[in-house]
Scaffold this motif. Sequence first.
Motif, PDB file in Angstrom:
ATOM      1  N   ILE A   3      50.999  45.711  -1.258  1.00  0.00           N
ATOM      2  CA  ILE A   3      50.067  46.159  -0.223  1.00  0.00           C
ATOM      3  C   ILE A   3      49.044  45.061   0.038  1.00  0.00           C
ATOM      4  CG2 ILE A   3      48.224  47.809   0.312  1.00  0.00           C
ATOM      5  CD1 ILE A   3      50.997  49.060   0.444  1.00  0.00           C
TER       6      ILE A   3
ATOM      7  N   TYR B 250      48.980  47.265   5.217  1.00  0.00           N
ATOM      8  CA  TYR B 250      50.418  47.159   5.473  1.00  0.00           C
ATOM      9  C   TYR B 250      51.193  46.853   4.192  1.00  0.00           C
ATOM     10  CZ  TYR B 250      49.642  42.092   5.269  1.00  0.00           C
ATOM     11  OH  TYR B 250      49.301  40.812   4.849  1.00  0.00           O
ATOM     12  N   ASN B 251      52.484  47.161   4.244  1.00  0.00           N
ATOM     13  CA  ASN B 251      53.398  46.893   3.137  1.00  0.00           C
ATOM     14  C   ASN B 251      53.917  45.464   3.269  1.00  0.00           C
ATOM     15  OD1 ASN B 251      56.084  46.653   1.839  1.00  0.00           O
ATOM     16  ND2 ASN B 251      55.767  48.799   1.293  1.00  0.00           N
TER      17      ASN B 251
ATOM     18  N   PHE C 129      51.827  55.942   1.161  1.00  0.00           N
ATOM     19  CA  PHE C 129      52.299  54.557   1.126  1.00  0.00           C
ATOM     20  C   PHE C 129      53.220  54.334  -0.071  1.00  0.00           C
ATOM     21  CE2 PHE C 129      49.525  53.438   4.511  1.00  0.00           C
ATOM     22  CZ  PHE C 129      49.878  52.156   4.939  1.00  0.00           C
ATOM     23  N   LYS C 130      52.943  55.025  -1.160  1.00  0.00           N
ATOM     24  CA  LYS C 130      53.764  54.862  -2.364  1.00  0.00           C
ATOM     25  C   LYS C 130      55.111  55.568  -2.240  1.00  0.00           C
ATOM     26  CE  LYS C 130      50.214  54.670  -6.013  1.00  0.00           C
ATOM     27  NZ  LYS C 130      49.701  55.437  -7.185  1.00  0.00           N
TER      28      LYS C 130
ATOM     29  N   VAL D  87      54.254  52.442   6.085  1.00  0.00           N
ATOM     30  CA  VAL D  87      54.193  50.991   5.886  1.00  0.00           C
ATOM     31  C   VAL D  87      53.026  50.309   6.603  1.00  0.00           C
ATOM     32  CG1 VAL D  87      56.685  50.869   5.500  1.00  0.00           C
ATOM     33  CG2 VAL D  87      55.778  50.483   7.810  1.00  0.00           C
TER      34      VAL D  87
END
Length: 386
Positions: free
Chosen positions: A273, A152-153, A248-249, A254
Motif C-alpha cells: 500500500i 492505492y495497491n 483493501f486487505k 485497490v
Amino acid sequence: MKQTLKSCTALTLSLGLVAPAFAQEPLKELGKGEGELSIVAWPGYIERGETDKNYDWVTEFEKKTGCKISVKTAATSDEMVALMNEGGFDLVTASGDASLRLVAGKRVQPINTDLIPSWKTIDERMQNAPWHTVNGVHYGTPYVWGPNVLMYNTEVFKGEAPKSWKVVFEETTLPDGKSNKGRIQAYDGPIHVADAANYLMAHKPELGIKDPYELNEDQYKAALDLLRTQRTLVGRYWHDAMIQIDDFKNEGVVASGSWPFQVNLMKAEKLPIASVIPEEGVTGWADTTMLHAESEHPNCAYMWMEHTLSPKVQGDVSAWFGANPSVGAACKGNELLTDEGCATNGYDDFEKVKFWKTPVSKCESQGECVPYHRWVSDYIGVIGGR
C-alpha cells in the motif's frame, strides 16, 4: 488553498453568525480538574497505548491531572455536529466543514488563550485560521492537519503511483490489465462533492470553478454528474477507517481517497500500500479542539488543550495519523515522527491543500452558491443511485 479572513467573514455572515455578540464569556481562570473529560474525536486521534504501546498521550495526562478521559469516535463531520448538538460532551476535534457550524449553532464556546500557555507556540498559519477564529475570537486550539490522499495497491499499479484522481472517478483499465469497476471506494460524506469539484477544476476548466466548496448551479450539476459516474464504479462507500483497511486487505479494493492514518497502519503491516497527492491536488482537513458551550468539565478541557499543544503530543499524534503538527517545534526531535516526518507528511504543502469548509449560499468567489444542506440531500441521492 488557504481560506482568507475575508472569506471567513463572508462565511460567518452567511451562516447567520455574528460573533462575539452572542458568545458566552470564556473561562476567566483555571480551577481544579473535575476528574473526567469526554471527547468526540476522529479515529486514531486520542490514543492510550491500546493499539500500539508506543502511541499513548492519554495515560500520563490522566495521572498528572486526575482527569479520566472517555472518547466517542465519529466517522464524519456531520456525525460530530450531531453529537455536539445532542450534548453531554466536553470537547470535539472538529474539521473545517464542522467548526463554524458549531460556532453558528452556539454549540461551542470561545476560549481564553491566556489560560493556554502553549498558545504562543502554535504555527502562525494556524493560530488565527478562519475555521476556528470569528471576528478575532478563538473557538478552540489547533490540533493537527493533513491531506486527503489517493491510497492505492502498489502491486496492482505495478509500483508506479497513479498520476491522477481519474482512477477513482472514471472507468479506466488499471496497470494490472483489469478495469477499476468494483475495485474502488469513495468517501461516504457530502464533503466528497468537493473532491469531484477539485477534479473538474483541472479537467473541465471551462466550468470556471475557483473554489471546490463554492459552486454555482452549473458547476454543482457537473460535480454531481461526475459522482453519478463514480457510483457505477464504487464497490463500497467508506466512512469507517478500519473497515476500509479490511476492504483493501480482503475485499479486492485497490484505490480510494483516504487518510494517511489508514496508509500508515497498512504499511506498518508490510502490505503493498502507498499513497500519492495526484496532479489535480487534494482537499484536506485542519482540525480544532473545541469546547462545548455546556461543558461540565471545563478545567479538565483546558488542561487537555494545553497538553495537546506540547511538541511531544503534537509529534506523536502526527506520526500516528500521518498528519502535520500545529506546533512547528514538533517537527524536530520527536522519536516517533523523526526529523523527516513533517516533510514526508506534507508540512510544506500547506498552501496546496484545499481545506474542508462548509459550503454556504453567499460565497466569496461568485456571490450565489449551492449551500451545504443540498450537498447532504443530493449526495445521499447519488449513493442511492439517483
